[in-house]
Design a protein around this motif. Structure first.
Motif, short mmCIF file in Angstrom:
data_model
loop_
_atom_site.label_atom_id
_atom_site.label_comp_id
_atom_site.label_asym_id
_atom_site.label_seq_id
_atom_site.Cartn_x
_atom_site.Cartn_y
_atom_site.Cartn_z
N THR A 192 11.98 -8.67 -30.00
CA THR A 192 12.61 -9.38 -28.88
C THR A 192 11.66 -9.51 -27.71
OG1 THR A 192 14.79 -8.55 -29.53
CG2 THR A 192 14.55 -9.36 -27.27
N GLN A 193 10.92 -8.44 -27.42
CA GLN A 193 9.95 -8.48 -26.32
C GLN A 193 8.83 -9.49 -26.62
OE1 GLN A 193 8.90 -4.32 -26.26
NE2 GLN A 193 10.22 -3.90 -24.49
N GLN A 194 8.40 -9.54 -27.86
CA GLN A 194 7.38 -10.52 -28.23
C GLN A 194 7.88 -11.94 -28.03
OE1 GLN A 194 5.65 -10.02 -32.12
NE2 GLN A 194 5.20 -7.85 -31.82
N GLU A 195 9.10 -12.21 -28.45
CA GLU A 195 9.65 -13.55 -28.29
C GLU A 195 9.75 -13.93 -26.82
OE1 GLU A 195 10.38 -15.70 -30.76
OE2 GLU A 195 9.52 -14.22 -32.11
N LEU A 196 10.19 -13.00 -25.99
CA LEU A 196 10.30 -13.27 -24.56
C LEU A 196 8.91 -13.50 -23.94
CD1 LEU A 196 13.05 -10.72 -23.44
CD2 LEU A 196 13.22 -13.21 -23.46
N PHE A 197 7.96 -12.65 -24.31
CA PHE A 197 6.61 -12.81 -23.77
C PHE A 197 6.00 -14.14 -24.20
CE2 PHE A 197 2.02 -12.42 -23.78
CZ PHE A 197 1.77 -11.85 -22.53
N GLU A 198 6.19 -14.49 -25.47
CA GLU A 198 5.64 -15.76 -25.97
C GLU A 198 6.28 -16.95 -25.27
OE1 GLU A 198 6.14 -15.59 -30.16
OE2 GLU A 198 4.64 -14.01 -30.44
N ALA A 199 7.57 -16.82 -24.96
CA ALA A 199 8.23 -17.90 -24.23
C ALA A 199 7.64 -18.05 -22.83
CB ALA A 199 9.74 -17.63 -24.13
N ILE A 200 7.45 -16.91 -22.15
CA ILE A 200 6.87 -16.95 -20.81
C ILE A 200 5.45 -17.51 -20.86
CG2 ILE A 200 6.08 -15.52 -18.88
CD1 ILE A 200 8.42 -13.63 -19.52
N ALA A 201 4.66 -17.05 -21.85
CA ALA A 201 3.28 -17.54 -21.99
C ALA A 201 3.27 -19.04 -22.26
CB ALA A 201 2.57 -16.80 -23.13
N SER A 202 4.23 -19.52 -23.03
CA SER A 202 4.31 -20.95 -23.32
C SER A 202 4.56 -21.75 -22.05
CB SER A 202 5.43 -21.22 -24.34
OG SER A 202 5.14 -20.62 -25.58
N PHE A 203 5.51 -21.30 -21.23
CA PHE A 203 5.83 -22.03 -20.01
C PHE A 203 4.69 -21.96 -18.99
CE2 PHE A 203 10.36 -20.93 -21.33
CZ PHE A 203 10.53 -22.15 -21.96
N VAL A 204 4.01 -20.80 -18.94
CA VAL A 204 2.83 -20.69 -18.06
C VAL A 204 1.74 -21.65 -18.53
CG1 VAL A 204 0.96 -19.15 -17.33
CG2 VAL A 204 3.32 -18.32 -17.33
N ALA A 205 1.54 -21.71 -19.84
CA ALA A 205 0.53 -22.61 -20.39
C ALA A 205 0.86 -24.06 -20.08
CB ALA A 205 0.42 -22.41 -21.91
N VAL A 206 2.13 -24.43 -20.18
CA VAL A 206 2.55 -25.79 -19.86
C VAL A 206 2.28 -26.09 -18.39
CG1 VAL A 206 4.56 -27.30 -19.60
CG2 VAL A 206 4.27 -25.95 -21.68
N GLY A 207 2.55 -25.11 -17.52
CA GLY A 207 2.25 -25.29 -16.11
C GLY A 207 0.77 -25.51 -15.87
N PHE A 208 -0.08 -24.73 -16.55
CA PHE A 208 -1.53 -24.90 -16.43
C PHE A 208 -1.97 -26.28 -16.91
CE2 PHE A 208 -2.45 -20.13 -16.40
CZ PHE A 208 -2.89 -20.16 -15.09
N VAL A 209 -1.47 -26.70 -18.06
CA VAL A 209 -1.85 -28.00 -18.61
C VAL A 209 -1.47 -29.12 -17.63
CG1 VAL A 209 -1.36 -29.70 -20.40
CG2 VAL A 209 -1.79 -27.33 -21.03
N THR A 210 -0.23 -29.06 -17.15
CA THR A 210 0.25 -30.11 -16.24
C THR A 210 -0.59 -30.16 -14.98
OG1 THR A 210 2.48 -29.70 -17.10
CG2 THR A 210 2.30 -31.02 -15.10
N TRP A 211 -0.84 -29.00 -14.39
CA TRP A 211 -1.65 -28.96 -13.16
C TRP A 211 -3.06 -29.44 -13.44
CZ3 TRP A 211 -6.11 -26.29 -11.96
CH2 TRP A 211 -6.48 -26.30 -10.61
N MET A 212 -3.63 -29.03 -14.56
CA MET A 212 -5.02 -29.35 -14.87
C MET A 212 -5.24 -30.84 -15.07
SD MET A 212 -6.87 -29.99 -18.02
CE MET A 212 -6.07 -28.95 -19.24
#
Length: 280
Positions: free
Chosen positions: A66-86
């Motif tokens: 469960t913790q892995q799934e939550l962390f991966e979800a957060i990492a995914s949204f952070v990555a999307v934020g980075f891509v969009t900003w970049m």
């Protein structure tokens, strides 16, 4: 692997262009002894970026499911934020990034050697950490753990080769057009990462609807076929997505792609100021 290759190529070319601008400025201004400081800053930034990628992989492996799934979800949204900003930052700064970097380096030279290395470090570390997070987010769910590594390595090596050829003026490419096309493709990649993040939240129980499918085209796109794998790797297309996954993909992908391709907000395509000239 195709999506991760694109990430490595795009991020790697940005890093290569930044470094080559700094190197060309020092060489043309007769300050070659300061090159070692630039390379020191680049080396430290590269080492920290690789370390961040390793820590992400090792640290997440110690978490519960469960913790892995939550962390991966957060990492995914952070990555999307980075891509969009970049991609929007590069579109806005494309015509001015060379002058900005040269100005920063000139000011750092007046301060001292540590400042010179710091300019190179700061210019590279942002892209390096973005690459580490994007790599982690895009590599989730890969059937073979070696393919993402191969993909990002090939992308970075291709970027280094292109950057070196550009520095030597052996090739002339329209960098503005290159960043526009790769930026549009990265919007689709980011939409897929958004969809993956929503799926992780459903897997962890934070969001409902894991069994509510939007459609099922498994008969036309068997998951084990090469074309289904290619679509999954590039835009995270799955033959039986949930309703929330599909809504998330469309809600991000369509408006962001329209805004990015809007010609009214896009500068002139050619980055003539950013392509370093060969040293004399």
């Amino acid at each position: 692997m195709a999506a991760i290759y694109l990430i490595g190529l795009r991020e790697g070319l940005e890093i290569t262009l930044v470094v080559s601008i700094l190197v060309a400025f020092l060489v043309r201004s007769g300050r070659k002894p300061l090159l070692r400081l630039v390379w020191a800053g680049v080396a430290i930034a590269a080492a920290l970026s690789i370390g961040a990628a390793v820590l992400l992989q090792v640290g997440v492996a110690r978490l519960s499911f469960t913790q892995q799934e939550l962390f991966e979800a957060i990492a995914s949204f952070v990555a999307v934020g980075f891509v969009t900003w970049m991609i929007f930052w590069m579109r806005r700064m494309a015509r001015h990034i060379g002058a900005e970097l040269r100005g920063r380096l000139e000011g750092a030279i007046q301060v001292g050697p540590v400042a010179v290395a710091g300019v190179a470090f700061l210019a590279v570390i942002r892209e390096g950490l973005e690459t580490a997070i994007l790599f982690y987010a895009a590599a989730q769910g890969a059937a073979d753990s070696t393919r993402p590594i191969i993909g990002v390595t090939l992308g970075l090596l291709t970027a280094v080769a292109l950057g070196w050829l550009l520095y030597l003026s052996a090739v002339r490419i329209d960098l503005g057009r290159f960043f526009t096309w790769t930026g549009a493709l990265l919007v689709l990649v980011a939409a897929g990462i958004t969809k993956y993040g929503v799926h992780d939240l459903q897997e962890s129980g934070v969001l409902p609807g894991l069994d509510d499918l939007a459609f099922d085209v498994s008969a036309a796109f068997p998951p084990d076929t090469w074309y289904a794998e290619l679509l999954r790797g590039m835009v995270n297309f799955t033959p039986a997505p949930t309703v929330l996954e599909t809504v998330a993909w469309l809600a991000y992908g369509i408006p962001v792609l329209v805004l990015f391709l809007n010609p009214a907000g896009r500068p002139a395509s050619r980055l003539e100021k950013n392509t370093p000239e060969p040293a004399s």
